[in-house]
Design a protein around this motif. Structure first.
Motif, PDB file in Angstrom:
ATOM      1  N   ALA A  96     -11.615 -12.509  -3.073  1.00 42.87           N
ATOM      2  CA  ALA A  96     -11.128 -13.887  -3.056  1.00 42.87           C
ATOM      3  C   ALA A  96     -10.944 -14.440  -4.465  1.00 42.87           C
ATOM      4  CB  ALA A  96     -12.094 -14.772  -2.267  1.00 42.87           C
ATOM      5  N   SER A  97     -11.672 -13.879  -5.424  1.00 41.56           N
ATOM      6  CA  SER A  97     -11.559 -14.374  -6.799  1.00 41.56           C
ATOM      7  C   SER A  97     -10.185 -14.097  -7.392  1.00 41.56           C
ATOM      8  CB  SER A  97     -12.645 -13.734  -7.678  1.00 41.56           C
ATOM      9  OG  SER A  97     -12.384 -12.353  -7.899  1.00 41.56           O
ATOM     10  N   TYR A  98      -9.408 -13.221  -6.767  1.00 45.89           N
ATOM     11  CA  TYR A  98      -8.062 -12.920  -7.234  1.00 45.89           C
ATOM     12  C   TYR A  98      -7.002 -13.732  -6.508  1.00 45.89           C
ATOM     13  CZ  TYR A  98      -9.818  -9.153 -10.094  1.00 45.89           C
ATOM     14  OH  TYR A  98     -10.480  -8.447 -11.066  1.00 45.89           O
ATOM     15  N   ASN A  99      -7.419 -14.646  -5.643  1.00 48.14           N
ATOM     16  CA  ASN A  99      -6.484 -15.574  -5.012  1.00 48.14           C
ATOM     17  C   ASN A  99      -6.036 -16.636  -5.995  1.00 48.14           C
ATOM     18  OD1 ASN A  99      -6.311 -14.523  -2.423  1.00 48.14           O
ATOM     19  ND2 ASN A  99      -8.062 -15.685  -1.674  1.00 48.14           N
ATOM     20  N   LYS A 100      -4.873 -17.204  -5.728  1.00 49.99           N
ATOM     21  CA  LYS A 100      -4.480 -18.400  -6.470  1.00 49.99           C
ATOM     22  C   LYS A 100      -5.417 -19.538  -6.081  1.00 49.99           C
ATOM     23  CE  LYS A 100       0.298 -16.825  -6.537  1.00 49.99           C
ATOM     24  NZ  LYS A 100       1.682 -17.062  -6.072  1.00 49.99           N
ATOM     25  N   PHE A 101      -5.625 -20.444  -7.011  1.00 53.47           N
ATOM     26  CA  PHE A 101      -6.670 -21.453  -6.846  1.00 53.47           C
ATOM     27  C   PHE A 101      -6.475 -22.306  -5.597  1.00 53.47           C
ATOM     28  CE2 PHE A 101      -8.580 -25.643  -7.803  1.00 53.47           C
ATOM     29  CZ  PHE A 101      -9.888 -25.235  -8.002  1.00 53.47           C
TER      30      PHE A 101
END
Length: 618
Positions: A301-306
């Protein structure tokens, strides 16, 4: 309508990278969560705990623990754009939770690769015009073996004609007190050649050892070379297992006696519903299958857009995952019903109540399909490719080779004649109790140490809307309370694990508890270290400082650091100020902080997903 700042996703983390599109993240997350945990672990836990008796606590745990915690982890990682260690800037004293996640993933990686290697073994054994578990005339078969295929019809006719007469032996009456299927005897006496005790390792099963080497060699190659999968390949690998399961399901429900197996699957045995062990298994399977407390969800999830809608993603992925488990259960139990009808035994006694169930039931069904070697090959290939997709990492060859060799060596004892005992021990202790504890402490930290109001505002800042009321209540009260009750009653009603009629000795259980505690113990050890190294004249001051969010906690990009996250001092120091309602400060452009550019994730299905700046042009 959302405020203008939430409508376009203008900003991407060009240093760290983001997913190229939403489908990419959802498919990767489904691939991370859906796998052997669904088609292998769920059916055998359901079978061991009385079929329908397991389904009720399973769905209760899904609704009140699985879904909320899945959303919590996705939102946690997405908000900070950090992995399972970095996110604990939210409260540095709890960084031991991240280390505990890493220990759990290590244990699971060791023994799950052994399960994968068995899938490799069946895959290789399916490369023949006659599946070796079809008949009872092999050297490993016992007089109690009773097959469903007539060997004469196969030997005297073509393959096409043989497939039409697969069930001719079903009506044969054999006067034996206990009959076993060829697939079960193939599993127990040929693949495993099980010893009589967990301490009696016997000999290493060389075919399994060879497949374990192949499995880790594939891991090594993927880690050093990387695998670039096009969108079409992702769509194929995500959907093909469902195609094979559907074929097996259609074949299974058309078999005589299948209804009895499905009835056993759906009918609760109320006396078992009151057993804390059943609830504990249901909770562990939810965490195990969804991937909660492994660290992978946070990191992906840390690689999702904010501003990605991770709430929607959590609902889609969780429901898809658990629906797959239930669907696989229908496949397994329809086959078990057929086997029970043929062997003239109750459904509860037709096969082992252990992790080998899937390797008995699935091969049995595959022998009943036209051109059975082809379907067997396809089924086990769909299982095997779970470990060979989306693995991209930039590491030195020596490092990856060392990790692969270490993982292989640690897995060798599980390829001996006592290996099935150790696999079951690790599955029950290393990946059960600790997952639940880690998730409970994570809830307590985020909701009650960092503060639920702070976190709700963080989620609203990220998504444009606050978490739904149900999730807020679950995060604060329901999920931790349910988990705590299950832990307490599991301890009160604790029973040593067994493998069929075999009871594990005390020394082996001590090893199991040590594995379970080795991940949980990281939490208090790191907490004590952090408190002792924090500034302050008194213990209370050091404790308060250790719990306080790190100055750099918050959104990774300066464009997103608005409100209480807006910079106050220098470019190098960003202070997280106390929450103030309706506080809006204009962000100042800052240089994006450097982050790591590659990622390796151990999935809950035993897969390793590697993310390497999927959108470098951002």
């Amino acid at each position: 309508c959302l405020p203008n700042q939430y409508l376009p996703f203008h900003y991407e983390n060009s240093r760290r990278g983001n997913w190229g599109n939403q489908i990419e993240f959802v498919l990767t997350s489904v691939g991370y969560a859906v796998g052997l945990g669904n088609v292998w672990r769920f059916p055998y836990l359901c079978y061991r705990n009385g079929g329908g008796a397991f389904m009720l606590p399973y769905f209760i745990m899904l609704i009140f623990c699985g879904l909320p915690l899945f959303f919590l982890e996705l939102s946690f990682g997405q908000f900070a754009s950090l992995g399972c260690l970095g996110v604990w800037k939210i409260s540095p004293m709890f960084k031991g939770v991240g280390y505990g996640m890493m220990v759990v993933s290590t244990y699971i990686g060791i023994y799950y690769n052994v399960v994968i290697c068995i899938a490799f073994y069946y895959f290789f054994m399916s490369m023949t015009n006659l599946l070796p578990w079809t008949y009872c005339n092999n050297s490993w078969n016992t007089p109690d073996c009773s097959g469903v295929v007539d060997p004469n019809s196969y030997l005297n006719s073509s393959l096409a004609n043989a497939t039409r007469s697969l069930l001719t032996g079903v009506s044969e009456v054999v006067n034996r007190t206990k009959r076993t299927s060829p697939s079960e005897e193939y599993w127990k006496h040929h693949v495993l050649d099980v010893s009589d005790d967990i301490g009696n390792f016997g000999e290493v099963r060389l075919p399994i050892l060879g497949c374990l080497a192949v499995s880790w060699f594939v891991v090594f190659l993927c880690l050093i070379r990387g695998v670039k999968s096009s969108g079409k390949v992702v769509y194929f690998t995500a959907t093909f297992p469902y195609v094979v399961l559907t074929i097996l399901f259609i074949r299974g429900i058309t078999l005589e006696g299948a209804f009895n197996g499905i009835k056993y699957y759906l009918t609760p045995q109320w006396e078992k519903v009151l057993d804390a062990k059943v609830w504990g298994d249901a909770a562990s399977q939810i965490f195990y299958s969804l991937g909660c407390a492994w660290g992978g969800l946070i990191t992906m999830a840390s690689y999702n857009k904010f501003h990605n809608n991770c709430f929607r993603d959590s609902i889609i992925i969780s429901i898809t995952n658990c629906a797959t488990s239930v669907y696989a259960g229908f496949v397994i139990f329809s086959i078990l019903g057929f086997m029970a009808h043929h062997l003239n035994v109750p459904v509860s006694e037709v096969a082992d109540h252990g992790p080998g169930l899937a390797f008995v039931a699935y091969p049995e069904a595959l022998t009943l399909l036209p051109i059975s070697p082809l379907w067997s090959l396809l089924f086990f290939s769909s299982v095997v490719d779970e470990i060979g997709t989306d693995w991209i990492i930039r590491n030195k060859t020596v490092v990856t080779l060392t990790v692969a060799i270490l993982g292989f060596v640690l897995g060798v004892p599980l390829t001996t004649q006592a290996g099935i005992y150790w696999l079951l021990l690790m599955d029950n202790y290393a990946a059960s109790f600790s997952l639940v504890v880690i998730s409970c402490i994570m809830c307590i930290c985020v909701m009650h140490v960092y503060g639920h109001r702070n976190y709700f505002k963080d989620v609203e800042m990220m998504l444009g809307f606050p978490p739904p009321l149900f999730f807020r209540v679950c995060w604060r009260f329901i999920s931790p309370v349910i988990i705590s009750f299950i832990l307490v009653f599991t301890v009160i009603q604790y029973k040593p694990i067994t493998y069929n009629d075999y009871v594990y000795p005390g020394w082996s259980l001590a090893i199991g508890f040590s594995m379970a505690l080795s991940s949980v113990i990281c939490i208090p050890i790191y907490a004590l270290y952090k408190i002792s190294s924090s500034p302050g004249a008194t213990f209370k001051e050091r404790l308060r400082h250790a719990c306080r969010p790190h100055p750099k906690w918050g959104p990774a990009l300066q464009e997103h650091r608005t409100g209480r996250y807006a910079p106050m001092a220098s470019e190098d120091t960003v202070e997280v100020r106390p929450l103030k309602e309706k506080e809006e400060l204009k962000p100042e452009p800052k240089e994006e902080k450097k982050e790591e550019i590659s990622l390796t994730i151990q999935g809950s299905n035993g897969s390793t997903n590697t993310h390497n700046n999927p959108n470098p042009s951002a």
